[in-house]
Write a protein that holds these residues in place. Structure first.
Motif, PDB file in Angstrom:
ATOM      1  N   ASP A   2      -0.451  12.622   4.735  1.00 10.62           N
ATOM      2  CA  ASP A   2       0.003  11.433   5.450  1.00 10.62           C
ATOM      3  C   ASP A   2      -0.987  11.046   6.542  1.00 10.62           C
ATOM      4  N   THR A   3      -1.230   9.754   6.649  1.00 14.42           N
ATOM      5  CA  THR A   3      -2.108   9.235   7.692  1.00 14.42           C
ATOM      6  C   THR A   3      -1.329   8.185   8.478  1.00 14.42           C
ATOM      7  N   ILE A   4      -1.993   7.609   9.448  1.00 15.91           N
ATOM      8  CA  ILE A   4      -1.386   6.530  10.230  1.00 15.91           C
ATOM      9  C   ILE A   4      -0.970   5.376   9.299  1.00 15.91           C
ATOM     10  N   GLU A  12       7.361   3.384   9.906  1.00 20.63           N
ATOM     11  CA  GLU A  12       7.621   4.317  11.016  1.00 20.63           C
ATOM     12  C   GLU A  12       6.903   3.868  12.288  1.00 20.63           C
ATOM     13  N   ILE A  13       5.798   3.117  12.091  1.00 19.27           N
ATOM     14  CA  ILE A  13       5.148   2.467  13.240  1.00 19.27           C
ATOM     15  C   ILE A  13       4.917   1.006  12.866  1.00 19.27           C
ATOM     16  N   PRO A  14       4.850   0.129  13.869  1.00 18.22           N
ATOM     17  CA  PRO A  14       4.729  -1.298  13.559  1.00 18.22           C
ATOM     18  C   PRO A  14       3.314  -1.696  13.152  1.00 18.22           C
ATOM     19  N   ALA A  15       3.233  -2.773  12.394  1.00 21.18           N
ATOM     20  CA  ALA A  15       1.939  -3.373  12.059  1.00 21.18           C
ATOM     21  C   ALA A  15       2.202  -4.834  11.719  1.00 21.18           C
ATOM     22  N   ASN A  16       1.153  -5.620  11.817  1.00 21.27           N
ATOM     23  CA  ASN A  16       1.254  -7.035  11.442  1.00 21.27           C
ATOM     24  C   ASN A  16       0.905  -7.168   9.967  1.00 21.27           C
ATOM     25  N   ILE A  17       1.944  -7.045   9.137  1.00 24.81           N
ATOM     26  CA  ILE A  17       1.739  -7.037   7.682  1.00 24.81           C
ATOM     27  C   ILE A  17       1.546  -8.467   7.187  1.00 24.81           C
ATOM     28  N   VAL A  18       0.499  -8.654   6.360  1.00 24.58           N
ATOM     29  CA  VAL A  18       0.231  -9.999   5.830  1.00 24.58           C
ATOM     30  C   VAL A  18       0.412 -10.063   4.319  1.00 24.58           C
TER      31      VAL A  18
END
Ligand code: 5GP
Length: 139
Positions: A2-4, A12-18
Motif C-alpha cells: 500500500d502507498t499513499i 482514506e485520504i482526500p484528493a482532487n479526483i478528475v
C-alpha cells in the motif's frame, strides 16, 4: 504494497479526483508543479513500469490522452509533458506506478530532464550492438 495512492483510491485520504473507472484513477498532483498537473494511476498497486501489464498500460495511456485533451481545453497550455519515473535513480518517490501529465506554460518554472547528445562518441557498431541487445531481449 500500500502507498499513499492506495489510500486515495480507498478514500482514506482526500484528493482532487478528475477521472475514475474500474482500472484507473486520476487526481491532481498535490504539488501542482504546473497548473493542472495530474497523476494517472492504476488501481492495482503495480510498483513500476516493469510490473505493469501491457493491457493495463494500454487503457491507462488512453486515459492520459483523454485527460491531456481536457487539460488543453481547460487551460490552453502552450505544450505538455507526460512523465513516468521508475526507480529511485529515476526520481520515483511513490512506488505505485503513475504517469504525470504536466501542461506547460510560458515562463513556468518546471525544470525538465536535460537530454545529453552522446551520438558523436558512438560508432555505427555501437548502435548495432545496442539494437541487437534489445532485439535479443524481446525474444
Ligand atoms: P514521483 O516522484 O514518484 O514520480 O511522483 C510522485 C508524485 O506524487 C509527486 O509529484 C508528489 O507530489 C505526488 N504526491 C505525493 N503524495 C501525494 C498526496 O498525498 N496527494 C497527491 N495528490 N499527490 C501526492
Amino acid at each position: 504494497m500500500d502507498t499513499i495512492f492506495t489510500k486515495i483510491i480507498k478514500r482514506e485520504i482526500p484528493a482532487n479526483i478528475v477521472y475514475e473507472d474500474d482500472l484507473v484513477i486520476a487526481f491532481l498532483d498535490i504539488t501542482q508543479a504546473t497548473k493542472g498537473h495530474t497523476l494517472v494511476v492504476p488501481k492495482t498497486p503495480y510498483k513500476d513500469i516493469f510490473e505493469l501489464p501491457e493491457e493495463v498500460a494500454g487503457h491507462l495511456f488512453s486515459v492520459v490522452v483523454r485527460l491531456s485533451q481536457a487539460i488543453k481545453k481547460a487551460f490552453s497550455p502552450l505544450g505538455l509533458n507526460t512523465l513516468n519515473n521508475n526507480g529511485i535513480i529515476a526520481s520515483q518517490s511513490v512506488f505505485h506506478f503513475h504517469m504525470h501529465i504536466l501542461p506547460r506554460y510560458e515562463n513556468d518554472d518546471l525544470k525538465h530532464m536535460h537530454m545529453v547528445n552522446h551520438s558523436a562518441s558512438l560508432t555505427k557498431q555501437d548502435f548495432e550492438s545496442i539494437r541487437a541487445s534489445i532485439l535479443n531481449a524481446l525474444l
